[in-house]
Design a protein around this motif. Sequence first.
Motif, PDB file in Angstrom:
ATOM      1  N   LYS A   1     -16.385 -43.609  47.132  1.00 28.37           N
ATOM      2  CA  LYS A   1     -14.911 -42.514  47.204  1.00 28.37           C
ATOM      3  C   LYS A   1     -15.294 -41.340  46.151  1.00 28.37           C
ATOM      4  CE  LYS A   1     -10.528 -42.068  46.907  1.00 28.37           C
ATOM      5  NZ  LYS A   1      -9.562 -42.193  48.493  1.00 28.37           N
TER       6      LYS A   1
ATOM      7  N   LYS B   1     -14.904 -34.299  52.100  1.00 31.83           N
ATOM      8  CA  LYS B   1     -13.219 -33.183  52.271  1.00 31.83           C
ATOM      9  C   LYS B   1     -13.572 -31.891  51.719  1.00 31.83           C
ATOM     10  CE  LYS B   1      -8.028 -33.868  51.800  1.00 31.83           C
ATOM     11  NZ  LYS B   1      -7.373 -35.096  50.502  1.00 31.83           N
ATOM     12  N   ILE B   2     -13.772 -31.537  50.544  1.00 28.24           N
ATOM     13  CA  ILE B   2     -14.502 -30.871  50.231  1.00 28.24           C
ATOM     14  C   ILE B   2     -14.530 -29.493  51.018  1.00 28.24           C
ATOM     15  CG2 ILE B   2     -15.691 -29.385  47.508  1.00 28.24           C
ATOM     16  CD1 ILE B   2     -14.950 -31.780  46.123  1.00 28.24           C
TER      17      ILE B   2
ATOM     18  N   LYS C   1     -11.035 -32.156  42.143  1.00 30.48           N
ATOM     19  CA  LYS C   1     -11.358 -33.123  43.072  1.00 30.48           C
ATOM     20  C   LYS C   1     -12.543 -34.071  41.664  1.00 30.48           C
ATOM     21  CE  LYS C   1      -9.349 -32.625  47.079  1.00 30.48           C
ATOM     22  NZ  LYS C   1      -8.757 -33.623  47.032  1.00 30.48           N
TER      23      LYS C   1
ATOM     24  N   LEU D   1     -10.573 -36.403  39.801  1.00 30.33           N
ATOM     25  CA  LEU D   1     -10.201 -37.589  40.580  1.00 30.33           C
ATOM     26  C   LEU D   1     -11.027 -38.707  40.469  1.00 30.33           C
ATOM     27  CD1 LEU D   1      -8.201 -36.099  44.083  1.00 30.33           C
ATOM     28  CD2 LEU D   1      -7.505 -37.176  41.698  1.00 30.33           C
ATOM     29  N   ALA D   2     -12.184 -37.610  40.922  1.00 26.99           N
ATOM     30  CA  ALA D   2     -13.985 -38.760  40.370  1.00 26.99           C
ATOM     31  C   ALA D   2     -13.891 -39.566  38.749  1.00 26.99           C
ATOM     32  CB  ALA D   2     -15.200 -38.020  41.195  1.00 26.99           C
TER      33      ALA D   2
ATOM     34  N   LEU E   1     -14.488 -37.824  48.997  1.00 28.30           N
ATOM     35  CA  LEU E   1     -14.027 -36.865  48.084  1.00 28.30           C
ATOM     36  C   LEU E   1     -14.737 -35.486  48.301  1.00 28.30           C
ATOM     37  CD1 LEU E   1     -12.373 -38.052  44.809  1.00 28.30           C
ATOM     38  CD2 LEU E   1     -11.578 -37.157  47.000  1.00 28.30           C
ATOM     39  N   ARG E   2     -16.548 -35.521  47.846  1.00 22.37           N
ATOM     40  CA  ARG E   2     -17.232 -34.320  48.152  1.00 22.37           C
ATOM     41  C   ARG E   2     -17.398 -33.842  50.207  1.00 22.37           C
ATOM     42  NH1 ARG E   2     -21.900 -32.534  45.941  1.00 22.37           N
ATOM     43  NH2 ARG E   2     -23.512 -31.953  47.716  1.00 22.37           N
TER      44      ARG E   2
ATOM     45  N   ILE F   1     -19.628 -35.675  42.957  1.00 27.51           N
ATOM     46  CA  ILE F   1     -19.484 -34.159  43.338  1.00 27.51           C
ATOM     47  C   ILE F   1     -20.312 -33.494  42.854  1.00 27.51           C
ATOM     48  CG2 ILE F   1     -17.537 -33.360  43.196  1.00 27.51           C
ATOM     49  CD1 ILE F   1     -15.993 -35.191  43.372  1.00 27.51           C
TER      50      ILE F   1
ATOM     51  N   ASN G   1     -19.070 -41.633  40.663  1.00 28.66           N
ATOM     52  CA  ASN G   1     -17.952 -41.371  41.913  1.00 28.66           C
ATOM     53  C   ASN G   1     -17.771 -39.242  41.397  1.00 28.66           C
ATOM     54  OD1 ASN G   1     -16.878 -42.812  43.830  1.00 28.66           O
ATOM     55  ND2 ASN G   1     -16.952 -43.547  41.274  1.00 28.66           N
TER      56      ASN G   1
END
Length: 320
Positions: A217, A224-225, A199, A202-203, A221-222, A122, A118
């Motif tokens: 996940k 979302k960024i 982020k 979190l990862a 997240l990526r 990112i 994860n």
Amino acid sequence: MTVDIENEISIVHNFIRDNYRSKFPELQSLVYHPIDYARLVKKIGNETDLTLVDLDGLLPSATIMVVSITASTTSGKRLPEQVLQNTIDACDCSLALDLSRKKVLDFLETRMGHIAPNLSVIVGSAVAAKLMVTAGGLSPLANLPSCIVRLLGAKKTNLAGFSTVTTSQFRVGYIEQTDIFQSTPPSLRMRTCRLLAGKSILAARIDSVSGHPTGNKGRALRDKILKTIEKWQEPPPAKRPKPLLVPDCKPKKKRGGWRLRRMKQRYAITDMRKMANRIQFGVAEETYLGDGIGEGYGMLGQALRVSIAKSKLAAKLAKK
């Protein structure tokens, strides 16, 4: 392993610095990085005139100029041959340790898809490996706050007396090597750096407990960024004309009391004006010019006649 290598590099750097301090004491305040310091010491040796030494490629041109000028005015003395040889051997040892650390990093980059899938999605495998190595592992990285992760790998800037106008950029570590950071406009890079650091933590915490091994996940997240950065770049909405406020037709609150009552009595309409404002039905109104011309008296004239008649009648009755 990487932490042990870093500790060994630090120990060797202290040895090199202590030995070379008598030759060039100002160098430790001009070059902070241990590997750059070792390369420079190995290249300079016992040479006093740095114009004869080719330092291109070792340091930035501005730093090379400052080092050359400082070396021409230094108070250091030449090192004995044995001390110089020990120092150069220590430089070779430091460079070998750095090469071993790079090999470990290269190996980690190839395995980051399994170790931290994860986090690799990112920031990329290379940056993820550097973050893990600097933090001392995946679990220590997951325990760090995002403000510290943002500075992992940041180098100390040495201005050497130059202006801070062009070097006033915020400090960023390995996060600036990510493709998301590089593709972001300069005006949004500070916010992007904070977002990436948050982020990434979190990862890393997800990977530390072996959650989502497929990297789903991290991809979420990526995405979302990227959506957040796109939203930052959207133009602001056009300003709409504001309608006027609804007028306030409610009666205003007034205070009561004897002052208000006296004011009302002072400005109240008189009985004479009340009679002038009234008109009797079926009776012609008297005016001051006559024949209905001019301002009328309303019932005022009739009231005067009635009052006069009453007064005459009262006078007659009084005489009798």
